[in-house]
Write a protein that holds these residues in place. Structure first.
Motif, PDB file in Angstrom:
ATOM      1  N   GLN A  32    -116.031  71.599  17.680  1.00  0.00           N
ATOM      2  CA  GLN A  32    -115.678  70.474  16.812  1.00  0.00           C
ATOM      3  C   GLN A  32    -116.314  70.634  15.440  1.00  0.00           C
ATOM      4  OE1 GLN A  32    -113.414  67.989  17.445  1.00  0.00           O
ATOM      5  NE2 GLN A  32    -113.688  67.650  15.260  1.00  0.00           N
ATOM      6  N   GLU A  33    -117.545  71.136  15.389  1.00  0.00           N
ATOM      7  CA  GLU A  33    -118.186  71.399  14.102  1.00  0.00           C
ATOM      8  C   GLU A  33    -117.369  72.424  13.309  1.00  0.00           C
ATOM      9  OE1 GLU A  33    -122.127  72.706  15.097  1.00  0.00           O
ATOM     10  OE2 GLU A  33    -122.812  70.688  15.579  1.00  0.00           O
ATOM     11  N   GLY A  34    -116.846  73.433  13.996  1.00  0.00           N
ATOM     12  CA  GLY A  34    -115.999  74.428  13.350  1.00  0.00           C
ATOM     13  C   GLY A  34    -114.725  73.815  12.803  1.00  0.00           C
ATOM     14  N   ARG A  35    -114.088  72.924  13.583  1.00  0.00           N
ATOM     15  CA  ARG A  35    -112.873  72.246  13.118  1.00  0.00           C
ATOM     16  C   ARG A  35    -113.166  71.411  11.879  1.00  0.00           C
ATOM     17  NH1 ARG A  35    -112.678  70.642  18.489  1.00  0.00           N
ATOM     18  NH2 ARG A  35    -111.741  72.349  19.611  1.00  0.00           N
ATOM     19  N   ASP A  36    -114.296  70.688  11.920  1.00  0.00           N
ATOM     20  CA  ASP A  36    -114.669  69.846  10.784  1.00  0.00           C
ATOM     21  C   ASP A  36    -114.911  70.679   9.528  1.00  0.00           C
ATOM     22  OD1 ASP A  36    -114.484  67.678  12.515  1.00  0.00           O
ATOM     23  OD2 ASP A  36    -116.660  67.533  12.826  1.00  0.00           O
ATOM     24  N   LEU A  37    -115.592  71.803   9.680  1.00  0.00           N
ATOM     25  CA  LEU A  37    -115.860  72.685   8.548  1.00  0.00           C
ATOM     26  C   LEU A  37    -114.559  73.276   8.007  1.00  0.00           C
ATOM     27  CD1 LEU A  37    -118.016  74.009   6.768  1.00  0.00           C
ATOM     28  CD2 LEU A  37    -118.167  75.837   8.462  1.00  0.00           C
ATOM     29  N   ARG A  38    -113.682  73.691   8.901  1.00  0.00           N
ATOM     30  CA  ARG A  38    -112.385  74.234   8.482  1.00  0.00           C
ATOM     31  C   ARG A  38    -111.603  73.186   7.691  1.00  0.00           C
ATOM     32  NH1 ARG A  38    -108.266  75.058  13.046  1.00  0.00           N
ATOM     33  NH2 ARG A  38    -108.246  72.842  12.715  1.00  0.00           N
ATOM     34  N   ASN A  39    -111.560  71.964   8.192  1.00  0.00           N
ATOM     35  CA  ASN A  39    -110.811  70.914   7.509  1.00  0.00           C
ATOM     36  C   ASN A  39    -111.448  70.536   6.174  1.00  0.00           C
ATOM     37  OD1 ASN A  39    -108.658  70.693   9.267  1.00  0.00           O
ATOM     38  ND2 ASN A  39    -109.748  69.297  10.615  1.00  0.00           N
ATOM     39  N   GLU A  40    -112.764  70.579   6.099  1.00  0.00           N
ATOM     40  CA  GLU A  40    -113.451  70.310   4.838  1.00  0.00           C
ATOM     41  C   GLU A  40    -113.026  71.336   3.781  1.00  0.00           C
ATOM     42  OE1 GLU A  40    -118.016  70.425   3.222  1.00  0.00           O
ATOM     43  OE2 GLU A  40    -117.689  69.682   5.260  1.00  0.00           O
ATOM     44  N   GLY A  41    -112.966  72.586   4.176  1.00  0.00           N
ATOM     45  CA  GLY A  41    -112.511  73.636   3.264  1.00  0.00           C
ATOM     46  C   GLY A  41    -111.072  73.456   2.846  1.00  0.00           C
ATOM     47  N   ARG A  42    -110.216  73.048   3.790  1.00  0.00           N
ATOM     48  CA  ARG A  42    -108.803  72.819   3.470  1.00  0.00           C
ATOM     49  C   ARG A  42    -108.652  71.687   2.466  1.00  0.00           C
ATOM     50  NH1 ARG A  42    -104.773  74.984   6.361  1.00  0.00           N
ATOM     51  NH2 ARG A  42    -103.448  73.188   6.045  1.00  0.00           N
ATOM     52  N   VAL A  43    -109.404  70.614   2.643  1.00  0.00           N
ATOM     53  CA  VAL A  43    -109.324  69.472   1.732  1.00  0.00           C
ATOM     54  C   VAL A  43    -109.793  69.878   0.335  1.00  0.00           C
ATOM     55  CG1 VAL A  43    -110.293  67.184   1.240  1.00  0.00           C
ATOM     56  CG2 VAL A  43    -109.460  67.719   3.531  1.00  0.00           C
ATOM     57  N   GLU A  44    -110.861  70.674   0.256  1.00  0.00           N
ATOM     58  CA  GLU A  44    -111.348  71.143  -1.045  1.00  0.00           C
ATOM     59  C   GLU A  44    -110.286  71.957  -1.775  1.00  0.00           C
ATOM     60  OE1 GLU A  44    -115.068  73.232  -0.941  1.00  0.00           O
ATOM     61  OE2 GLU A  44    -116.111  71.536  -0.061  1.00  0.00           O
ATOM     62  N   ASP A  45    -109.444  72.650  -1.046  1.00  0.00           N
ATOM     63  CA  ASP A  45    -108.389  73.459  -1.653  1.00  0.00           C
ATOM     64  C   ASP A  45    -107.083  72.686  -1.836  1.00  0.00           C
ATOM     65  OD1 ASP A  45    -109.958  75.668  -2.004  1.00  0.00           O
ATOM     66  OD2 ASP A  45    -109.312  76.661  -0.171  1.00  0.00           O
ATOM     67  N   GLY A  46    -107.100  71.389  -1.568  1.00  0.00           N
ATOM     68  CA  GLY A  46    -105.923  70.564  -1.782  1.00  0.00           C
ATOM     69  C   GLY A  46    -104.902  70.625  -0.667  1.00  0.00           C
ATOM     70  N   LYS A  47    -105.282  71.144   0.489  1.00  0.00           N
ATOM     71  CA  LYS A  47    -104.381  71.204   1.641  1.00  0.00           C
ATOM     72  C   LYS A  47    -104.691  70.028   2.578  1.00  0.00           C
ATOM     73  CE  LYS A  47    -104.677  76.242   1.789  1.00  0.00           C
ATOM     74  NZ  LYS A  47    -105.144  77.333   2.653  1.00  0.00           N
ATOM     75  N   ALA A  48    -103.724  69.687   3.396  1.00  0.00           N
ATOM     76  CA  ALA A  48    -103.945  68.645   4.394  1.00  0.00           C
ATOM     77  C   ALA A  48    -104.774  69.202   5.544  1.00  0.00           C
ATOM     78  CB  ALA A  48    -102.606  68.150   4.931  1.00  0.00           C
ATOM     79  N   PRO A  49    -105.679  68.384   6.112  1.00  0.00           N
ATOM     80  CA  PRO A  49    -106.450  68.865   7.262  1.00  0.00           C
ATOM     81  C   PRO A  49    -105.546  69.076   8.471  1.00  0.00           C
ATOM     82  CG  PRO A  49    -106.950  66.563   6.790  1.00  0.00           C
ATOM     83  CD  PRO A  49    -106.033  67.042   5.722  1.00  0.00           C
ATOM     84  N   LYS A  50    -105.932  70.006   9.317  1.00  0.00           N
ATOM     85  CA  LYS A  50    -105.171  70.258  10.549  1.00  0.00           C
ATOM     86  C   LYS A  50    -105.546  69.179  11.561  1.00  0.00           C
ATOM     87  CE  LYS A  50    -104.245  75.055  10.086  1.00  0.00           C
ATOM     88  NZ  LYS A  50    -103.217  75.766  10.748  1.00  0.00           N
ATOM     89  N   THR A  51    -104.542  68.562  12.144  1.00  0.00           N
ATOM     90  CA  THR A  51    -104.800  67.488  13.105  1.00  0.00           C
ATOM     91  C   THR A  51    -104.238  67.793  14.486  1.00  0.00           C
ATOM     92  OG1 THR A  51    -102.792  66.357  12.385  1.00  0.00           O
ATOM     93  CG2 THR A  51    -104.850  65.709  11.309  1.00  0.00           C
ATOM     94  N   SER A  52    -103.532  68.899  14.631  1.00  0.00           N
ATOM     95  CA  SER A  52    -102.948  69.237  15.933  1.00  0.00           C
ATOM     96  C   SER A  52    -104.027  69.802  16.871  1.00  0.00           C
ATOM     97  CB  SER A  52    -101.815  70.246  15.767  1.00  0.00           C
ATOM     98  OG  SER A  52    -102.326  71.442  15.224  1.00  0.00           O
ATOM     99  N   GLU A  53    -103.702  69.836  18.131  1.00  0.00           N
ATOM    100  CA  GLU A  53    -104.612  70.405  19.117  1.00  0.00           C
ATOM    101  C   GLU A  53    -104.815  71.896  18.842  1.00  0.00           C
ATOM    102  OE1 GLU A  53    -106.379  69.134  21.810  1.00  0.00           O
ATOM    103  OE2 GLU A  53    -105.884  67.246  20.849  1.00  0.00           O
ATOM    104  N   PRO A  54    -106.020  72.404  18.965  1.00  0.00           N
ATOM    105  CA  PRO A  54    -106.271  73.830  18.737  1.00  0.00           C
ATOM    106  C   PRO A  54    -105.480  74.683  19.720  1.00  0.00           C
ATOM    107  CG  PRO A  54    -108.329  72.641  19.011  1.00  0.00           C
ATOM    108  CD  PRO A  54    -107.240  71.690  19.308  1.00  0.00           C
TER     109      PRO A  54
END
Length: 59
Positions: A32-54
């Motif tokens: 979950q920490e990895g998902r949160d970090l990945r989504n934080e990076g996506r938001v910084e780049d102007g992309k939508a966070p991933k919300t689907s199941e891994p």
């Protein structure tokens, strides 16, 4: 696209993949920490966070 955002997204992806199949609570927490970090990076780049199941391949 920022270098920092791309690095966070990549690091989060690696951490999520490394721990997502673990059965322990600690493994699930790290995934979950990895998902949160990945989504934080996506938001910084102007992309939508991933919300689907891994692992579903959903876009």
């Amino acid at each position: 696209m920022s270098i920092e955002g791309k690095a966070k997204e990549a690091a989060g992806y690696v951490k999520e993949e490394a721990f997502e199949h673990g059965k322990s609570a600690e493994s699930q927490k790290k995934a979950q920490e990895g998902r949160d970090l990945r989504n934080e990076g996506r938001v910084e780049d102007g992309k939508a966070p991933k919300t689907s199941e891994p692992g579903t391949g959903a876009k």
